[in-house]
Scaffold this motif. Structure first.
Motif, PDB file in Angstrom:
ATOM      1  N   TRP A  28       9.101   0.047 -37.793  1.00 16.33           N
ATOM      2  CA  TRP A  28      10.291   0.054 -36.960  1.00 16.33           C
ATOM      3  C   TRP A  28      11.224  -1.051 -37.429  1.00 16.33           C
ATOM      4  CZ3 TRP A  28      11.008   3.771 -33.268  1.00 16.33           C
ATOM      5  CH2 TRP A  28       9.886   4.546 -32.936  1.00 16.33           C
ATOM      6  N   VAL A  29      12.490  -0.762 -37.458  1.00 16.98           N
ATOM      7  CA  VAL A  29      13.507  -1.752 -37.807  1.00 16.98           C
ATOM      8  C   VAL A  29      14.075  -2.295 -36.501  1.00 16.98           C
ATOM      9  CG1 VAL A  29      15.696  -2.174 -38.966  1.00 16.98           C
ATOM     10  CG2 VAL A  29      14.037  -0.560 -39.945  1.00 16.98           C
ATOM     11  N   LEU A  50       9.293  -9.060 -34.674  1.00 14.58           N
ATOM     12  CA  LEU A  50       8.670  -8.170 -33.687  1.00 14.58           C
ATOM     13  C   LEU A  50       8.080  -6.910 -34.308  1.00 14.58           C
ATOM     14  CD1 LEU A  50      10.954  -8.355 -30.545  1.00 14.58           C
ATOM     15  CD2 LEU A  50       8.461  -8.552 -30.562  1.00 14.58           C
ATOM     16  N   GLY A  51       8.732  -6.373 -35.343  1.00 14.93           N
ATOM     17  CA  GLY A  51       8.223  -5.157 -35.960  1.00 14.93           C
ATOM     18  C   GLY A  51       6.845  -5.314 -36.553  1.00 14.93           C
ATOM     19  N   GLU A  52       6.466  -6.558 -36.864  1.00 15.63           N
ATOM     20  CA  GLU A  52       5.149  -6.820 -37.449  1.00 15.63           C
ATOM     21  C   GLU A  52       4.064  -6.957 -36.393  1.00 15.63           C
ATOM     22  OE1 GLU A  52       5.744 -10.360 -39.761  1.00 15.63           O
ATOM     23  OE2 GLU A  52       7.661  -9.619 -40.521  1.00 15.63           O
ATOM     24  N   THR A  53       4.440  -6.925 -35.120  1.00  8.96           N
ATOM     25  CA  THR A  53       3.470  -7.200 -34.057  1.00  8.96           C
ATOM     26  C   THR A  53       3.107  -5.981 -33.236  1.00  8.96           C
ATOM     27  OG1 THR A  53       5.137  -7.720 -32.361  1.00  8.96           O
ATOM     28  CG2 THR A  53       4.501  -9.502 -33.868  1.00  8.96           C
ATOM     29  N   ILE A  54       3.630  -4.802 -33.585  1.00  5.81           N
ATOM     30  CA  ILE A  54       3.425  -3.637 -32.722  1.00  5.81           C
ATOM     31  C   ILE A  54       2.406  -2.657 -33.289  1.00  5.81           C
ATOM     32  CG2 ILE A  54       5.649  -3.780 -31.577  1.00  5.81           C
ATOM     33  CD1 ILE A  54       6.783  -1.807 -33.507  1.00  5.81           C
ATOM     34  N   ALA A  55       1.676  -3.080 -34.319  1.00 10.88           N
ATOM     35  CA  ALA A  55       0.593  -2.225 -34.828  1.00 10.88           C
ATOM     36  C   ALA A  55      -0.469  -2.056 -33.753  1.00 10.88           C
ATOM     37  CB  ALA A  55      -0.008  -2.846 -36.086  1.00 10.88           C
ATOM     38  N   SER A 603       1.535 -11.476 -36.575  1.00 11.90           N
ATOM     39  CA  SER A 603       2.560 -11.576 -37.611  1.00 11.90           C
ATOM     40  C   SER A 603       2.197 -12.640 -38.632  1.00 11.90           C
ATOM     41  CB  SER A 603       3.915 -11.912 -36.976  1.00 11.90           C
ATOM     42  OG  SER A 603       4.871 -12.238 -37.967  1.00 11.90           O
ATOM     43  N   ALA A 604       2.127 -12.246 -39.905  1.00 11.49           N
ATOM     44  CA  ALA A 604       1.799 -13.193 -40.966  1.00 11.49           C
ATOM     45  C   ALA A 604       2.881 -14.252 -41.125  1.00 11.49           C
ATOM     46  CB  ALA A 604       1.588 -12.447 -42.280  1.00 11.49           C
ATOM     47  N   ARG A 605       4.141 -13.837 -41.052  1.00  9.88           N
ATOM     48  CA  ARG A 605       5.214 -14.805 -41.316  1.00  9.88           C
ATOM     49  C   ARG A 605       5.285 -15.886 -40.239  1.00  9.88           C
ATOM     50  NH1 ARG A 605      11.165 -12.127 -40.535  1.00  9.88           N
ATOM     51  NH2 ARG A 605      10.209 -10.079 -40.665  1.00  9.88           N
ATOM     52  N   LEU A 606       4.846 -15.567 -39.013  1.00  8.97           N
ATOM     53  CA  LEU A 606       4.935 -16.543 -37.939  1.00  8.97           C
ATOM     54  C   LEU A 606       3.862 -17.629 -38.038  1.00  8.97           C
ATOM     55  CD1 LEU A 606       5.890 -14.284 -34.899  1.00  8.97           C
ATOM     56  CD2 LEU A 606       7.378 -15.659 -36.367  1.00  8.97           C
ATOM     57  N   PHE A 607       2.904 -17.452 -38.936  1.00  7.14           N
ATOM     58  CA  PHE A 607       1.928 -18.511 -39.201  1.00  7.14           C
ATOM     59  C   PHE A 607       2.338 -19.403 -40.367  1.00  7.14           C
ATOM     60  CE2 PHE A 607      -1.285 -16.010 -36.779  1.00  7.14           C
ATOM     61  CZ  PHE A 607      -1.780 -17.035 -35.999  1.00  7.14           C
TER      62      PHE A 607
END
Length: 923
Positions: A28-29, A50-55, A603-607
């Motif tokens: 999702w964008v 946010l798009g990385e957290t909805i899996a 989310s990988a980027r948030l770490f």
């Protein structure tokens, strides 16, 4: 779904609008909504990711009883039966709900209606008790209602903005950028930051008052006294529209007799304090934004009223560019306050202790069983659970085993409770492990309803995801349990029906007597509800487009219609420092994480910015306690201890520590910091004191340290300390242990070798010195690597993380990897500074040094860093200043080989080094 969906962000109380569109097959964008008034298109790092957290991994899929899947009818029957049985045997106060600012307003409304209206108990409280209840109590004392009088536009109209108890740059980044932009547009605008820590928010400050923790009431009492002595009283406003000024002034004069006395007691330079007082005196348009540093105190309500008193004295309230402004923490903390989710409230800002309000609500709901008195606040609720007074507990969309002070007490209570129901969208949390009955609730993106942000703007949160498994909306679960318990009035079929009922109640026999009134929205059709645009309450027949500000006419919601000054007696924190516990612990958020990480932890980027729990400490205190930067430490209070990484910072006040609130048992071995926090409560609001717990700190020096990067999640039975972070395509574990392995090679192979026949293994070791490195390669790609050493001085991790993205590793690259040193051509971007665009520290340094990017504008234009939410700008400016002042002394990310390896590196097929399979973590 191909059509763009407008919705709202599920994080903080700024209430940013989003536009969501379908990307690839599973993506999702998500972008900021350019027409939403709260953010006009801007997002913070968390919103951007946010798009990385909805899996769907880790989401709850079906109801379960004692861990075994059951159907919804059985689950609803069981919940209704156990609650009904408990009520019949022990009375309505033997059951309780603990709810959350993650719920939508419609969910919240049904929960409050069920507990207070039909079960007949006040025992429903919300996690907003932990963050905003002192603001609620302060507002009600001063205004007669829980009203935020201003709006975000006031920050752009102000002449002076006071940010107190708020690291706005990290906790509310979008609003912070709005303030920063206002300052750029108006150089005459002054910004004062009042905070014991020097945070990123100080970047735009004209003055930072680094006061002693807990001394806020004294500072604002001194301001009140100063304003009166310098003839700043707005006599027309005070005489016509307020009451209680004289007593409040007398208290301020007694406890804060002079600027010199206040400065000394607050630990400030008198000149700095007077500069703030003079700015406040001479500028008419003043906004005071405050947050958890004010609220989270055993005297938080008094601190709120000390701030409001200054605005009442000068008449600076309800008009453009002025007023006290409480910024909320959760996306729907305000919605929860509106529907009465705090245990002492009724819906629509009515009070449970007001007999006429009880009669009105009872008549509207058609119930004879409305609760007659307040229930238990959050901390007292879990004490009552442990004492056996509350026997059935329903927890919704929150994680109290992590977030409530004295966390071990909470866990004892949950373990002892006869019947625990947890409804959540995430199956595995620290709290859900105590659930007898688990109910899968829809998560953000799946559910539909409304939320209210910090400036009273009601926005739609719209569904764009298909529901996973058998999850249901919280309002549906609650209403069906209510029906199974035999209660009428819960036959809702859509959230729009709930919203319409709620809107009708807000205007029911109101006549302008109550602040919360959205009766102008009653009767919306489904189509009108679906297309509802953001607007600020009150929304009435005469204010159909909403209301920006309140109290501009001088009319308040007290019995007299006047705003009330509240006499404030500055008080010390609830627990004093001692020889055993000489340091002050302060807890709070970091930039890129949220609450207990059930969403941001995906989310990988948030770490990238903070991958491990830490304790920030002043270098003076570190030296006094024998601590080195980067080593592990234990932080202990009388209630417990955590093990975290030491981070030295001159931004910390001496004698204080800061430890983030986010880490928990899902992400670290021993880092749940609220288990240390003293549960001292504000006697008025019931809010705990998260900002002042006496602690001590000591080095934690185990026998070995290490880190593991692996594509597979693992269980680390040999480590006494571990912290886990998701990185791009892999998991990052920081490790330490108190017992050295007899054979690191065997242990590493058990952990790291893939079942694939193509696995290769490489290792280097120095047994005498205690160094070991092992690497697993599959089909030429890096699969895992384990680095062990005798202390915390290990190679940097970020360039290793990036090696996992390479499709093939050469033998030379493998040798470099085992040596722990990036090759000359191997880019090491360094620790992430800008999470929005993934820009690392070393990339920024290279741009500053070699490309002449010596301003944030130049860096933004070339690298994009700092151009989205801007929460990294203070760090970028620090890097620019450091590189310009002394380019030769800056760390460019070069990693030295840290051990004298004596064995040659080897690479062998997996079957030549043993056939042990990795010990993977269970899903």
């Amino acid at each position: 779904m191909s059509k763009a969906v407008r919705t709202t962000c599920p994080y903080c109380g700024v209430g940013c609008g989003l536009v969501v569109e379908k990307g690839g097959s599973e993506t999702w964008v998500i972008k900021g909504d350019p027409v939403h008034p709260s953010n006009t298109g801007r997002l913070c790092s968390k919103g951007t990711a946010l798009g990385e957290t909805i899996a769907g991994d880790g989401c709850s899929l079906s109801p379960s009883l004692d861990g075994k899947a059951i159907g919804w009818e059985q689950a609803l029957d069981l919940a209704a039966h156990r609650f009904r049985e408990t009520i019949d045997r022990h009375g309505p106060d033997s059951v309780a709900f603990y709810v959350s600012g993650q719920l939508l307003t419609e969910d919240y409304y049904v929960a409050n209606k069920l507990m207070k209206g039909f079960i007949g108990s006040g025992n429903i409280d919300t996690n907003s008790r932990l963050c905003m209840s002192s603001s609620v109590a302060g507002h009600k004392r001063a205004f007669g209602s829980d009203t935020v009088p201003g709006c975000y536009e006031d920050f752009e109209l102000a002449e002076l903005i006071v940010l107190t108890g708020s690291n706005t740059a990290w906790c509310h980044p979008v609003l912070y950028r709005r303030i920063a932009q206002a300052k750029e547009n108006n150089p005459a605008l002054k910004v004062v930051v009042i905070d014991p820590r020097q945070t990123a928010t100080c970047e735009i400050a004209d003055l930072h008052l680094q006061l002693k923790p807990g001394s806020d009431s004294l500072l604002f009492s001194g301001l009140l006294n100063y304003l009166e002595r310098n003839q700043a009283i707005n006599h027309a406003f005070v005489e016509s529209h307020t009451e209680g000024m004289e007593e409040s002034l007398q208290q301020a004069q007694w406890y804060a007799p002079s600027a010199r006395a206040v400065a000394e007691l607050c630990g400030l330079a008198e000149d700095d304090l007077l500069r703030f007082y003079r700015w406040y005196l001479t500028r008419e348009q003043v906004v005071t934004l405050y947050s958890q540093g004010i609220n989270q105190s055993s005297s938080g309500t008094d601190k709120v009223n000390a701030i409001i008193n200054c605005h009442l004295l000068t008449g600076r309230i309800g008009r453009p560019g002025m007023g006290p402004f409480s910024i909320t923490g959760q996306p729907n903390a305000m919605g929860g306050r509106e529907v009465g989710a705090l245990c002492n409230q009724l819906a629509c800002h009515m009070d449970i202790e007001n007999s006429s309000h009880r009669e009105l609500v009872g008549r509207f709901w058609n119930t004879q069983n409305l609760a007659a008195e307040p229930g238990l606040t959050a901390v007292d609720l879990f004490r009552a659970v442990e004492a056996g007074e509350v026997k059935a507990l329903w927890i919704m969309a929150t994680n109290p085993a992590v977030s409530i002070p004295d966390g071990e007490q909470v866990r004892r209570a949950l373990a002892k409770c006869e019947f625990v129901v947890v409804s959540d969208c995430v199956r595995e949390t620290d709290t859900s492990s105590y659930a007898d009955l688990f109910l899968p609730a829809q998560g953000w993106g799946e559910k539909d309803g409304t939320v209210t942000n910090s400036e009273r703007t009601i926005s739609r949160q719209r569904r764009f995801l298909s529901t996973r498994g058998d999850a249901r909306p919280d309002w549906w679960i609650l209403s069906r349990v209510a029906q199974h318990m035999g209660y009428p009035g819960f036959d809702y079929s859509a959230p729009s029906e709930i919203f319409n009922e709620y809107a009708r109640l807000s205007g029911f026999e109101n006549g302008g007597q109550r602040d919360f009134d959205i009766s102008g929205l009653a009767g919306l059709s489904q189509q009108e509800y679906d297309s509802l645009a953001p607007l600020q309450w009150p929304v009435t027949s005469t204010a159909g487009k909403g209301t920006r500000r309140l109290f501009g006419d001088g009319r308040f919601f007290t019995p007299s219609g006047r705003g009330r000054f509240i006499p404030v007696i500055p008080r010390a924190p609830g627990e004093a420092l001692s020889v055993s516990y000489p340091l002050v612990l302060n807890t709070g958020r970091v930039r890129d994480q949220w609450h207990t990480m059930t969403r941001t932890g995906r989310s990988a980027r948030l770490f990238g910015h903070d991958s491990e729990p830490f304790a920030e400490i002043h270098p003076y205190d570190a030296e006094a306690n024998g601590l080195d930067d980067g080593e592990l430490v234990t932080v202990s209070s009388r209630l417990g201890r955590v093990v975290v990484r030491a981070r030295l910072s001159e931004g910390q006040s001496r004698g204080t520590l800061f430890v983030p609130m986010h880490w928990n048992d899902q992400f670290a071995s021993k880092a749940t910091v609220d288990s240390l926090v003293n549960p001292a409560l504000d006697p008025i609001s019931g809010q705990p004191e998260f900002k002042h717990t006496p602690v001590t700190i000591h080095p934690y020096r185990p026998a070995w340290h290490g880190f593991l990067l692996t594509r597979e999640r693992v269980i680390l039975e040999h480590a006494s300390y571990w912290a886990k972070a998701k990185r791009e395509g892999l998991w990052h574990y920081e490790l330490a242990g108190e017992e050295v392995a007899e054979n690191w090679s065997d242990l590493a192979k058990e952990l790291l070798l893939s079942a694939s026949d193509q696995s290769q293994w490489g290792e280097m070791m120095d047994r005498a010195a205690g160094y070991y490195r092992g690497v697993s390669v599959v089909d030429g790609m890096l699969q895992s690597c384990l680095f062990i050493g005798p202390d915390h001085r290990l190679p940097k991790r970020d360039w290793l993380v990036r090696l996992f993205a390479r499709p093939q590793l050469t033998r030379a690259e493998r040798m470099r990897l085992l040596a722990g040193v990036p090759g000359n051509a191997q880019e090491d971007a360094g620790k992430t500074v800008c999470a929005c665009f993934g820009v690392g520290r070393n990339t920024l340094i290279q741009g500053i040094r070699e490309d002449g990017l010596t301003s944030t504008d130049a860096i933004g234009e070339r690298l994009k860093a700092g151009t989205n939410c801007g929460s990294c700008l203070s760090e970028i400016k620090t890097l620019i200043a450091g590189q310009i002042s002394d380019s030769d002394t800056q760390d460019r990310g070069t990693v030295r080989q840290t051990a004298p390896y004596v064995d040659d590196p080897i690479l062998l097929p997996a079957d030549n080094v043993g056939s042990g399979l990795p010990h993977r973590e269970a899903d």
